[in-house]
Structure formats: C-alpha cells, structure tokens
Design a protein around this motif. Sequence first.
Motif, PDB file in Angstrom:
ATOM      1  N   CYS A  71      72.922  71.171  10.881  1.00 15.04           N
ATOM      2  CA  CYS A  71      73.415  72.444  10.368  1.00 15.04           C
ATOM      3  C   CYS A  71      74.017  73.317  11.465  1.00 15.04           C
ATOM      4  O   CYS A  71      75.048  73.964  11.240  1.00 15.04           O
ATOM      5  CB  CYS A  71      72.280  73.181   9.656  1.00 15.04           C
ATOM      6  SG  CYS A  71      72.762  74.705   8.835  1.00 15.04           S
ATOM      7  N   PHE A  72      73.426  73.336  12.655  1.00 15.63           N
ATOM      8  CA  PHE A  72      73.863  74.253  13.702  1.00 15.63           C
ATOM      9  C   PHE A  72      74.601  73.554  14.840  1.00 15.63           C
ATOM     10  O   PHE A  72      75.555  74.113  15.383  1.00 15.63           O
ATOM     11  CB  PHE A  72      72.657  75.015  14.267  1.00 15.63           C
ATOM     12  CG  PHE A  72      72.023  75.952  13.296  1.00 15.63           C
ATOM     13  CD1 PHE A  72      72.513  77.233  13.125  1.00 15.63           C
ATOM     14  CD2 PHE A  72      70.940  75.557  12.535  1.00 15.63           C
ATOM     15  CE1 PHE A  72      71.930  78.106  12.226  1.00 15.63           C
ATOM     16  CE2 PHE A  72      70.352  76.410  11.629  1.00 15.63           C
ATOM     17  CZ  PHE A  72      70.852  77.691  11.465  1.00 15.63           C
TER      18      PHE A  72
ATOM     19  N   PRO B 142      75.900  79.156   9.406  1.00 12.81           N
ATOM     20  CA  PRO B 142      75.380  78.245   8.376  1.00 12.81           C
ATOM     21  C   PRO B 142      73.930  78.562   8.023  1.00 12.81           C
ATOM     22  O   PRO B 142      73.180  79.120   8.821  1.00 12.81           O
ATOM     23  CB  PRO B 142      75.511  76.874   9.035  1.00 12.81           C
ATOM     24  CG  PRO B 142      75.376  77.158  10.499  1.00 12.81           C
ATOM     25  CD  PRO B 142      75.957  78.535  10.736  1.00 12.81           C
ATOM     26  N   ILE B 143      73.560  78.177   6.827  1.00 10.41           N
ATOM     27  CA  ILE B 143      72.198  78.373   6.330  1.00 10.41           C
ATOM     28  C   ILE B 143      71.879  77.219   5.389  1.00 10.41           C
ATOM     29  O   ILE B 143      72.775  76.631   4.768  1.00 10.41           O
ATOM     30  CB  ILE B 143      72.055  79.731   5.605  1.00 10.41           C
ATOM     31  CG1 ILE B 143      70.607  80.211   5.629  1.00 10.41           C
ATOM     32  CG2 ILE B 143      72.581  79.669   4.202  1.00 10.41           C
ATOM     33  CD1 ILE B 143      70.158  80.712   6.964  1.00 10.41           C
ATOM     34  N   CYS B 144      70.595  76.880   5.291  1.00  9.00           N
ATOM     35  CA  CYS B 144      70.178  75.780   4.425  1.00  9.00           C
ATOM     36  C   CYS B 144      69.630  76.312   3.101  1.00  9.00           C
ATOM     37  O   CYS B 144      68.909  77.320   3.086  1.00  9.00           O
ATOM     38  CB  CYS B 144      69.110  74.926   5.108  1.00  9.00           C
ATOM     39  SG  CYS B 144      69.706  73.981   6.525  1.00  9.00           S
TER      40      CYS B 144
ATOM     41  N   GLY C  97      73.658  72.566   3.486  1.00  7.25           N
ATOM     42  CA  GLY C  97      73.977  73.476   4.574  1.00  7.25           C
ATOM     43  C   GLY C  97      75.289  74.170   4.286  1.00  7.25           C
ATOM     44  O   GLY C  97      76.359  73.537   4.308  1.00  7.25           O
ATOM     45  N   LEU C  98      75.251  75.471   3.988  1.00  5.25           N
ATOM     46  CA  LEU C  98      76.424  76.242   3.587  1.00  5.25           C
ATOM     47  C   LEU C  98      76.566  77.453   4.485  1.00  5.25           C
ATOM     48  O   LEU C  98      75.581  77.959   5.036  1.00  5.25           O
ATOM     49  CB  LEU C  98      76.297  76.690   2.126  1.00  5.25           C
ATOM     50  CG  LEU C  98      76.106  75.579   1.088  1.00  5.25           C
ATOM     51  CD1 LEU C  98      75.694  76.183  -0.248  1.00  5.25           C
ATOM     52  CD2 LEU C  98      77.371  74.764   0.941  1.00  5.25           C
ATOM     53  N   ASN C  99      77.812  77.926   4.642  1.00  2.72           N
ATOM     54  CA  ASN C  99      78.062  79.131   5.415  1.00  2.72           C
ATOM     55  C   ASN C  99      78.598  80.228   4.499  1.00  2.72           C
ATOM     56  O   ASN C  99      78.713  80.050   3.280  1.00  2.72           O
ATOM     57  CB  ASN C  99      79.028  78.849   6.567  1.00  2.72           C
ATOM     58  CG  ASN C  99      80.354  78.281   6.090  1.00  2.72           C
ATOM     59  OD1 ASN C  99      80.686  78.370   4.904  1.00  2.72           O
ATOM     60  ND2 ASN C  99      81.114  77.698   6.991  1.00  2.72           N
ATOM     61  N   ALA C 100      78.950  81.359   5.098  1.00  2.91           N
ATOM     62  CA  ALA C 100      79.419  82.501   4.317  1.00  2.91           C
ATOM     63  C   ALA C 100      80.781  82.261   3.692  1.00  2.91           C
ATOM     64  O   ALA C 100      81.179  83.006   2.782  1.00  2.91           O
ATOM     65  CB  ALA C 100      79.460  83.753   5.189  1.00  2.91           C
ATOM     66  N   TYR C 101      81.523  81.256   4.164  1.00  3.46           N
ATOM     67  CA  TYR C 101      82.828  80.920   3.586  1.00  3.46           C
ATOM     68  C   TYR C 101      82.706  79.897   2.458  1.00  3.46           C
ATOM     69  O   TYR C 101      83.724  79.345   2.020  1.00  3.46           O
ATOM     70  CB  TYR C 101      83.752  80.373   4.676  1.00  3.46           C
ATOM     71  CG  TYR C 101      83.920  81.315   5.841  1.00  3.46           C
ATOM     72  CD1 TYR C 101      84.655  82.482   5.726  1.00  3.46           C
ATOM     73  CD2 TYR C 101      83.312  81.042   7.072  1.00  3.46           C
ATOM     74  CE1 TYR C 101      84.804  83.349   6.796  1.00  3.46           C
ATOM     75  CE2 TYR C 101      83.455  81.888   8.146  1.00  3.46           C
ATOM     76  CZ  TYR C 101      84.200  83.045   8.000  1.00  3.46           C
ATOM     77  OH  TYR C 101      84.345  83.902   9.071  1.00  3.46           O
TER      78      TYR C 101
ATOM     79  N   ASN D  59      76.366  80.892  -3.750  1.00  6.93           N
ATOM     80  CA  ASN D  59      76.141  82.338  -3.878  1.00  6.93           C
ATOM     81  C   ASN D  59      74.882  82.772  -3.139  1.00  6.93           C
ATOM     82  O   ASN D  59      74.849  83.839  -2.500  1.00  6.93           O
ATOM     83  CB  ASN D  59      76.028  82.711  -5.357  1.00  6.93           C
ATOM     84  CG  ASN D  59      77.323  82.502  -6.112  1.00  6.93           C
ATOM     85  OD1 ASN D  59      78.414  82.545  -5.520  1.00  6.93           O
ATOM     86  ND2 ASN D  59      77.233  82.270  -7.411  1.00  6.93           N
ATOM     87  N   CYS D  60      73.835  81.952  -3.215  1.00  2.00           N
ATOM     88  CA  CYS D  60      72.596  82.264  -2.500  1.00  2.00           C
ATOM     89  C   CYS D  60      72.821  82.263  -0.996  1.00  2.00           C
ATOM     90  O   CYS D  60      72.310  83.131  -0.277  1.00  2.00           O
ATOM     91  CB  CYS D  60      71.509  81.268  -2.892  1.00  2.00           C
ATOM     92  SG  CYS D  60      69.923  81.538  -2.083  1.00  2.00           S
ATOM     93  N   ALA D  61      73.588  81.287  -0.489  1.00  2.00           N
ATOM     94  CA  ALA D  61      73.858  81.221   0.948  1.00  2.00           C
ATOM     95  C   ALA D  61      74.667  82.424   1.424  1.00  2.00           C
ATOM     96  O   ALA D  61      74.403  82.980   2.497  1.00  2.00           O
ATOM     97  CB  ALA D  61      74.595  79.924   1.274  1.00  2.00           C
TER      98      ALA D  61
END
Length: 433
Positions: A109-110, A191-193, A223-227, A257-259
């Motif tokens: 993820c990172f 990124p966030i899981c 693993g998703l980011n703000a984009y 949406n949660c990410a």
Amino acid sequence: MKETTLSRCEREFINTAVSENIRLDGRKLLESRDFKLYFGSTWGTCIASLGLTKVVASVSCDIQSPKASRPNEGMIFINVELNPLAASHFEPGRQTELGVLINRQLEKCFKDSRCIDLESLCIVADQKVWNIRVDVNVINHDGNLIDCASIATLAALSHFHRPDVTSTGDSIIIHSFAEKDPLPLTLFHSPICVSLTTFENGITVMDPTYIEERLGVTQLTLGLNAYREMCCLHFDHTTRSRVSTDILSNVMNKAANCAVNLVKKIKDIVKTDVQTRYNKEEAKACRFKDTIPTDKITSMMTERIQIRLARWNTATNYKIENESQTKDNNDKNDEDINDVEMDQDDTKVVKLDIQSAELINNNANKIGEGGKNTWNLSEPSDEDMEENNESENDNDDIEVIDVNEKDNKSIENIELSDSEEEDTGTLTKDDLI
C-alpha cells in the motif's frame, strides 16, 4: 496460547443476525467504525483507534548508503509487531502468519505504490540517503488490524518531520530543530486500506470485528487513495465456499467513498496538530494523555486523607444513634461539611450529596500531589435537589472534624447523652485511617 473456539450458538447467532442486516455493534453492513488519532510529543508518533482496535505507529529516520540499483533514492522500511498485549494468542518475539500478512499489505500500500517521494530523501547521490523506518505495534486486537494499521501509518508519515541537512564536500551536517525547522515528507498521494468480509450466505460487511473475521469465509482488502485509485488488492479465501467473486464490483463504490472520507479526516487532524505545535497551542492538540480516562476508579491516585466521620450507617463500623442530637446540630454540620479547610495540605472537603464528599486540592499544580477528583461532577437536577433537601434532616449523618496530629481532640468532641438504650463506642485514630 491458541484462540478460543467459537461455539455453535455463537456462529448461528452471528449468521442469523447478519442475514437480517443486523450487526452486534449496531452498525450497518457497509459502515465502518469511528476512528481517533492521538499524537505523541515527537514528530511521527501516533495512536490510531478503530473501535476497540488500537495501533501505535512511530516513524524514525537515519542516514545510510543507498541501494546500488537506485543510487539517488531513499529507502523506507515497515515493521509490524504483534505482542501478547493485543491478544493472548500472540506470542512474543515470534512472527506469526497474520503479522507477515499485515506487513506485506502495508508494504504494497505505501512502498510499492510509490506514494512517498524517495528522491527527495537523497542527500548525496550514490553515497548518503535517508532511510525511513515505520514501526507498527498492535496494542489491542478487536478485528480489522490492517485498516487500523494503515490509518496509523498514513497519519505517522504525514505527521513526521525529518531534520534538515547540509552537505559540504565529504562532510554532512545534521541541523537540530532549534537551528533549522524540520522538513516534512513529500507524499504524492495518501493510500488507505479498506477491508470487507463475506459470510457463507453471501452477505458482505465492511470493517469486520474480531468475531466477524473468524466467521467470514472470504477476506477482501482494497488499497485506495483520495483520487479513488486502487493501489493494492488482496483477496483471501479461508475456506471452500460458493461465494461469488463478483463482490468486488458490488462494494467498490462504497469502499472508495469510505477511503476518501478517511483520508480527508486524517489530513485535517494532522494539519491541526502541526499548526498547534508551531503556534504552541496545547489546548487544541490531541496528545497521548487524552487517551487516559479520567472518570475511572483509578483516575485519582493520592494518599489516604484523614477525615473523621462522627456519624455513619454501616454494619461493620461503630454506630452512634442519637437522633435528637443530630436534629439539633443539622445546621452546624451542614456548614462544617460544605467548606472545611485542612491546615496541613491546603485542601478542602466539599459536600456533594448525602454521605458523599469531594477533596479539592488548592495546590494541584505541584508535582506529586495528584489531580482533581472527577467523580460525580455532573450537576444534580431539580428533582434530585428536592429529594436531597427532604432527606437531609433524617439522613445527614456525616460530620467532618479538622484533624491535627499534634493536638488530637477527637474524643472530647463526642457528646454522649444519658440515655441507657443507646449504644456508644469510642473511636480511635487507628480505626479510621
């Protein structure tokens, strides 16, 4: 120690509740738990809590030689530790399969997503670069460790500031924070899981708890980011089942949406704490001390206070039953209990309710004298005040008398009547301490 096996009743109860769109903690099926962030006194140290799951993340840095394949890029290393403090089945000093899985997912993820600008960590090409180390420690396990660990890692990396350096020839000077302001890390994206679990009946839930993870047959981590871009994907089949693999398309929109919401909240909290540190406004900061509850029975740890109760109703202590004397001295006792000053340690005993009192220390800022008592701080309602006023005349059995070790006049202050029917007892100092 092995994990406790779930009983058949527990399995049937959870599966039946999920089939009726009910979860034990009252959440919806695709709803995550609230998270909180608390930062330490140093840069890049934070505690993230996702429900009852708590993870500590700490970022540090040192100067090392770069890799031969990438001479002008810094390095990042992530280490995850699971200790018995989080759960009894975790063994100390031994890497478990779950720990390896969480470590690998965080690296994907990172590290593999290239979210950190590693070229900005280069000091001298092919000679010296910054090595960023992220230590993740799980302190309480209540399910969904990967999401909580990713929140703590992202918050720690966004909050971390490294010292500034100056390169002059062959020498490298590392400036302290007093000489030059520290520099934050450059993040291309955040990124966030987001984890989801599917049960045997085909129902998928987001942010599963510990018992839901054990009952689920599939585990999906995105693993998703703000984009709304996917950085990594992990899909695990724990058992053979007929669950369709099309759940990715069904929950992708909810997970994205949660990410986005999680990343936005993390950035706002980190930004507020960084501004607070530069402006030195400790009142707005979220520190580790805020994680300590102040309304528990262990929140006030002070030495025993010498308070003499002239009258009280307990089966194990002495009883002095003199109703006529109590009624005559009600007004005097109320004045003594409302405000009694202790000569030795500058404290006050304030009456809060019938047979209850609070110690207020005027010198609470001194080291070693403890803090303010937080028990029963809520203001009483009008109905409670009326009930207390009606029962004061009958049950006001508390009398506080000043204690002086040099001049002890406790026995002289007790007045006894001539009635033969009442039981009298003499109280000594050793009986009350």
